[in-house]
Every structure is written in structure tokens, then in C-alpha cells.
Design a protein around this motif. Structure first.
Motif, PDB file in Angstrom:
ATOM      1  N   VAL A 117       0.731  -1.078  -0.149  1.00 22.47           N
ATOM      2  CA  VAL A 117       0.222   0.011  -0.059  1.00 22.47           C
ATOM      3  C   VAL A 117       0.909   1.252   0.065  1.00 22.47           C
ATOM      4  O   VAL A 117       0.559   2.399  -0.728  1.00 22.47           O
ATOM      5  N   LEU A 118       2.005   1.336   0.898  1.00 19.93           N
ATOM      6  CA  LEU A 118       2.871   2.279   0.902  1.00 19.93           C
ATOM      7  C   LEU A 118       3.432   2.751  -0.463  1.00 19.93           C
ATOM      8  O   LEU A 118       3.342   3.895  -0.912  1.00 19.93           O
ATOM      9  N   SER A 119       3.881   1.894  -1.445  1.00 26.20           N
ATOM     10  CA  SER A 119       4.297   2.113  -2.748  1.00 26.20           C
ATOM     11  C   SER A 119       3.213   2.562  -3.487  1.00 26.20           C
ATOM     12  O   SER A 119       3.387   3.780  -4.387  1.00 26.20           O
ATOM     13  N   GLU A 120       2.102   2.239  -3.614  1.00 29.81           N
ATOM     14  CA  GLU A 120       0.830   2.651  -4.244  1.00 29.81           C
ATOM     15  C   GLU A 120       0.577   4.206  -3.800  1.00 29.81           C
ATOM     16  O   GLU A 120       0.186   4.933  -4.437  1.00 29.81           O
ATOM     17  N   PHE A 121       0.529   4.252  -2.497  1.00 24.71           N
ATOM     18  CA  PHE A 121       0.085   5.614  -2.075  1.00 24.71           C
ATOM     19  C   PHE A 121       1.175   6.603  -2.540  1.00 24.71           C
ATOM     20  O   PHE A 121       0.752   7.695  -2.798  1.00 24.71           O
ATOM     21  N   ARG A 122       2.533   6.358  -2.332  1.00 26.02           N
ATOM     22  CA  ARG A 122       3.517   7.352  -2.869  1.00 26.02           C
ATOM     23  C   ARG A 122       3.293   7.873  -4.363  1.00 26.02           C
ATOM     24  O   ARG A 122       3.618   8.827  -4.787  1.00 26.02           O
ATOM     25  N   ASP A 123       2.800   6.794  -5.265  1.00 23.41           N
ATOM     26  CA  ASP A 123       2.494   6.937  -6.510  1.00 23.41           C
ATOM     27  C   ASP A 123       1.210   8.036  -6.627  1.00 23.41           C
ATOM     28  O   ASP A 123       1.470   8.982  -7.468  1.00 23.41           O
ATOM     29  N   ARG A 124       0.255   7.726  -5.915  1.00 26.02           N
ATOM     30  CA  ARG A 124      -0.880   8.653  -5.980  1.00 26.02           C
ATOM     31  C   ARG A 124      -0.277   9.786  -5.486  1.00 26.02           C
ATOM     32  O   ARG A 124      -1.001  11.136  -6.018  1.00 26.02           O
ATOM     33  N   LEU A 125       0.263   9.946  -4.348  1.00 20.29           N
ATOM     34  CA  LEU A 125       0.727  11.250  -3.754  1.00 20.29           C
ATOM     35  C   LEU A 125       1.471  12.352  -4.735  1.00 20.29           C
ATOM     36  O   LEU A 125       1.354  13.226  -4.775  1.00 20.29           O
ATOM     37  N   VAL A 126       2.460  11.563  -5.734  1.00 22.18           N
ATOM     38  CA  VAL A 126       3.256  12.720  -6.370  1.00 22.18           C
ATOM     39  C   VAL A 126       2.209  12.853  -7.672  1.00 22.18           C
ATOM     40  O   VAL A 126       2.472  13.900  -8.122  1.00 22.18           O
ATOM     41  N   GLU A 127       1.370  12.017  -8.130  1.00 24.47           N
ATOM     42  CA  GLU A 127       0.472  12.129  -9.263  1.00 24.47           C
ATOM     43  C   GLU A 127      -0.347  13.549  -8.958  1.00 24.47           C
ATOM     44  O   GLU A 127      -0.589  14.354  -9.890  1.00 24.47           O
ATOM     45  N   ALA A 128      -0.847  13.468  -7.849  1.00 28.30           N
ATOM     46  CA  ALA A 128      -1.673  14.602  -7.386  1.00 28.30           C
ATOM     47  C   ALA A 128      -1.105  15.718  -6.798  1.00 28.30           C
ATOM     48  O   ALA A 128      -1.830  16.696  -6.475  1.00 28.30           O
ATOM     49  N   GLU A 129       0.210  15.617  -6.483  1.00 28.25           N
ATOM     50  CA  GLU A 129       0.827  16.607  -5.598  1.00 28.25           C
ATOM     51  C   GLU A 129       0.453  17.094  -4.595  1.00 28.25           C
ATOM     52  O   GLU A 129       0.491  18.175  -3.828  1.00 28.25           O
ATOM     53  N   ALA A 130      -0.209  15.806  -3.924  1.00 27.66           N
ATOM     54  CA  ALA A 130      -0.821  16.099  -2.519  1.00 27.66           C
ATOM     55  C   ALA A 130       0.180  16.377  -1.482  1.00 27.66           C
ATOM     56  O   ALA A 130      -0.117  17.087  -0.647  1.00 27.66           O
ATOM     57  N   GLY A 131       1.288  15.886  -1.447  1.00 28.52           N
ATOM     58  CA  GLY A 131       2.365  16.000  -0.589  1.00 28.52           C
ATOM     59  C   GLY A 131       2.922  17.345  -0.416  1.00 28.52           C
ATOM     60  O   GLY A 131       2.949  18.003   0.531  1.00 28.52           O
ATOM     61  N   ARG A 132       2.886  18.186  -1.619  1.00 30.12           N
ATOM     62  CA  ARG A 132       3.302  19.435  -1.570  1.00 30.12           C
ATOM     63  C   ARG A 132       2.483  20.527  -1.211  1.00 30.12           C
ATOM     64  O   ARG A 132       2.535  21.438  -0.527  1.00 30.12           O
ATOM     65  N   ARG A 133       1.047  19.861  -1.378  1.00 31.27           N
ATOM     66  CA  ARG A 133      -0.097  20.929  -0.883  1.00 31.27           C
ATOM     67  C   ARG A 133      -0.176  20.821   0.529  1.00 31.27           C
ATOM     68  O   ARG A 133      -0.373  21.784   1.465  1.00 31.27           O
ATOM     69  N   VAL A 134       0.028  19.437   1.185  1.00 30.68           N
ATOM     70  CA  VAL A 134      -0.201  19.324   2.716  1.00 30.68           C
ATOM     71  C   VAL A 134       1.054  20.305   3.128  1.00 30.68           C
ATOM     72  O   VAL A 134       0.983  20.998   4.349  1.00 30.68           O
ATOM     73  N   LEU A 135       2.305  20.019   2.731  1.00 32.69           N
ATOM     74  CA  LEU A 135       3.453  20.619   3.620  1.00 32.69           C
ATOM     75  C   LEU A 135       3.620  22.217   3.295  1.00 32.69           C
ATOM     76  O   LEU A 135       4.053  22.860   3.995  1.00 32.69           O
ATOM     77  N   ASP A 136       2.989  22.812   2.132  1.00 32.75           N
ATOM     78  CA  ASP A 136       2.888  24.034   1.901  1.00 32.75           C
ATOM     79  C   ASP A 136       1.892  24.743   2.919  1.00 32.75           C
ATOM     80  O   ASP A 136       2.279  25.661   3.506  1.00 32.75           O
ATOM     81  N   GLY A 137       0.726  23.878   3.407  1.00 37.50           N
ATOM     82  CA  GLY A 137      -0.019  24.470   4.416  1.00 37.50           C
ATOM     83  C   GLY A 137       0.806  24.369   5.834  1.00 37.50           C
ATOM     84  O   GLY A 137       0.493  25.377   6.501  1.00 37.50           O
ATOM     85  N   ILE A 138       1.523  23.268   5.853  1.00 33.60           N
ATOM     86  CA  ILE A 138       2.399  23.384   7.072  1.00 33.60           C
ATOM     87  C   ILE A 138       3.411  24.563   7.314  1.00 33.60           C
ATOM     88  O   ILE A 138       3.613  25.261   8.275  1.00 33.60           O
ATOM     89  N   LEU A 139       3.772  24.877   6.029  1.00 31.10           N
ATOM     90  CA  LEU A 139       4.681  26.144   5.978  1.00 31.10           C
ATOM     91  C   LEU A 139       4.136  27.275   6.570  1.00 31.10           C
ATOM     92  O   LEU A 139       4.491  28.230   7.325  1.00 31.10           O
ATOM     93  N   ALA A 140       3.066  27.457   5.697  1.00 34.11           N
ATOM     94  CA  ALA A 140       2.052  28.642   6.116  1.00 34.11           C
ATOM     95  C   ALA A 140       1.618  29.002   7.414  1.00 34.11           C
ATOM     96  O   ALA A 140       1.768  30.057   8.150  1.00 34.11           O
ATOM     97  N   ALA A 141       1.219  27.862   8.169  1.00 34.54           N
ATOM     98  CA  ALA A 141       0.993  27.829   9.552  1.00 34.54           C
ATOM     99  C   ALA A 141       2.099  28.072  10.532  1.00 34.54           C
ATOM    100  O   ALA A 141       1.890  28.866  11.365  1.00 34.54           O
ATOM    101  N   ALA A 142       3.084  27.662   9.919  1.00 40.95           N
ATOM    102  CA  ALA A 142       4.555  27.707  10.629  1.00 40.95           C
ATOM    103  C   ALA A 142       5.048  29.267  10.644  1.00 40.95           C
ATOM    104  O   ALA A 142       5.132  29.895  11.730  1.00 40.95           O
ATOM    105  N   GLY A 143       4.630  29.809   9.742  1.00 40.25           N
ATOM    106  CA  GLY A 143       4.903  31.168   9.332  1.00 40.25           C
ATOM    107  C   GLY A 143       3.736  32.099  10.095  1.00 40.25           C
ATOM    108  O   GLY A 143       4.408  33.244  10.924  1.00 40.25           O
ATOM    109  N   GLU A 144       2.798  31.880  10.179  1.00 39.81           N
ATOM    110  CA  GLU A 144       1.913  32.779  10.843  1.00 39.81           C
ATOM    111  C   GLU A 144       2.057  32.585  12.208  1.00 39.81           C
ATOM    112  O   GLU A 144       1.757  33.482  13.110  1.00 39.81           O
TER     113      GLU A 144
END
Length: 247
Positions: free
Chosen positions: A42-69
Motif C-alpha cells: 500500500v505504501l508504494s501505491e500511495f506514494r505514486d498517488r501522492l506524486v501524481e496529485a501533488e498532494a504532498g506539496r499541498r499538505v506541506l505548503d499548508g504546514i509552512l504557511a501555518a508555521a510562518g503565521e
């Protein structure tokens, strides 16, 4: 789960086992103590979906924004992070598991077919390095040391293939299924440069018609149960077929 896997330096199999057996992982993931976990694939399949949807970047960008605020991030200019390092680390430890398990399975099958011959040609360290499954050991956390482990496995597998295909080796060893798997995996992942075994560049390396990306151990084999000096060691036994995947 990918963050925990990255921090702990786990392979996919080790990460899935940690979710099933470790209380701290269950707590961090919000799971019940009796939760059975999930299959490692499942982990390998999830990583593929994560990359295709750029979901990881969206989540981590939100963390950066919250940390800056909240004033936790005070770096001048633009700050950004993504899942590249997490994905790269997971791929490397899974690659180490692939080559280590492939070599261990070949040693097992040879041990059943010609145990006396193997004891004569085996390097002393083989019985220490390949006596246990890869997911039962921990690879080094630093990339440099993991690279050293990969090159050591590559050199050991190359040495084994050389002696198996040498004129003095029993001919039946060359037709063993795991030996042929070892040969194919090593052609795909290693080559020799100026007499030294090197890993092929994953981006430019040779691609076989059917590429191996998971440890392949089709059936049980006899244990390699003695070193050249007669000291007993742990059994070297391949993984049951039901827990492997061919890609």
C-alpha cells in the motif's frame, strides 16, 4: 506513515510491521491497539498517488504557511519543502531490501543443492550478513553508509555469480531459479567499472523486459546452517511467496 518511515529509516515491509506491532506507531496514526495494519505494498501505491496529485506539496505548503503565521518559521525569503527527500529515502532502503533478499534467496537455494561446495567458496562475512531477512535488520540511517552497504551487497552477489559460473562449479547450480533471478537483478542494478562493482544509475541503468523491484523468493529452501569453520549460524530462509510481489 511516510514521515514515520522516513524518520525511522524503514523499508516498506518494516514500516507495515511497525504499524501492526508498535504501540507508538498506532498512537501516532490514531489507530486502535488491535488494528491489524495494512499490506506493505500500500505504501508504494500511495506514494505514486501522492506524486501524481501533488498532494504532498499541498499538505506541506499548508504546514509552512501555518508555521510562518505562528512565528515558528523565520527564514528570510521564500521557504518550501516537499516529499522528495521522503520518497528518495524510502526508495533507497527498499532497493537495499531487494538486492539483499535476492542474494540471500540464491544462497539458500545453493545451500540446499550443494552445501559442501558453498561452504568452500563462501566468504566468511556472508554467513553474518545474510543469515537474517532484510526486514529483520536495520540499514544505516546516513545515505553514505547505506551506499556502502549497497556496494558491499553488489560485490558479494557478483562474487557468487562468478564462482557459480566458473568451470569448477557444479553445473546444476547454473540452472537454479534463484541463481537466474540473481543474475537478472544484478544485470539490471550493478555493473563493473575498472574492476569495481558499482550501482547503475537508476535513471539510465539497463531495463530488462521484466524488471524486478521487489525481493523474489518463490519457495522455501534449506538453511545455510554452518560456517566454513563449523560454527552454527542462524537459518537463511527466503520469504514465503504469499508475501512477495512481482512487478
Amino acid at each position: 506513515m511516510l514521515v514515520l518511515q522516513f524518520v525511522e529509516g524503514l523499508t516498506d515491509r518494516q514500516a507495515a510491521e511497525a504499524v501492526r506491532a508498535r504501540i507508538d506507531f498506532k498512537y501516532a496514526l490514531g489507530l486502535d491497539l488491535d488494528d491489524p495494519g495494512f499490506d506493505f505494498s500500500v505504501l508504494s501505491e500511495f506514494r505514486d498517488r501522492l506524486v501524481e496529485a501533488e498532494a504532498g506539496r499541498r499538505v506541506l505548503d499548508g504546514i509552512l504557511a501555518a508555521a510562518g503565521e505562528t512565528g515558528l518559521l523565520k527564514t528570510a525569503g521564500r521557504a518550501r519543502t516537499d516529499s522528495t527527500h521522503v520518497q528518495s529515502a524510502a526508495r533507497q532502503v527498499c532497493w537495499l531490501e531487494l538486492v539483499a533478499e535476492t542474494l540471500r534467496a540464491a544462497l539458500n537455494e545453493i545451500a540446499r543443492a550443494a552445501p559442501d561446495w558453498l561452504r568452500d567458496v563462501a566468504e566468511p562475512d556472508w554467513f553474518r550478513h545474510y543469515a537474517t531477512r532484510a526486514e529483520d535488520t536495520r540499514f544505516p540511517k546516513s545515505r553514505a553508509k547505506r551506499d556502502e552497504v549497497g556496494l558491499r551487497i553488489g560485490a558479494d552477489g557478483t562474487r557468487l555469480l562468478e564462482v557459480v559460473f566458473s568451470p569448477g562449479a557444479p553445473e546444476e547450480l547454473r540452472t537454479l531459479e534463484q541463481v537466474e533471478t540473481l543474475r537478472q537483478v544484478w544485470v539490471q542494478h550493478f555493473h563493473q567499472v575498472d574492476g569495481e562493482v558499482r550501482r547503475r544509475d537508476p535513471k539510465t541503468g539497463r531495463r530488462a523486459r521484466h524488471a524486478w523491484s521487489r525481493p523474489m523468493t518463490p519457495r522455501p529452501a534449506a538453511a545455510l546452517n554452518a560456517t566454513p569453520c563449523g560454527t552454527a549460524t542462524k537459518s537463511i530462509s527466503p520469504r514465503p511467496a504469499s508475501r512477495t510481489r512481482r512487478i
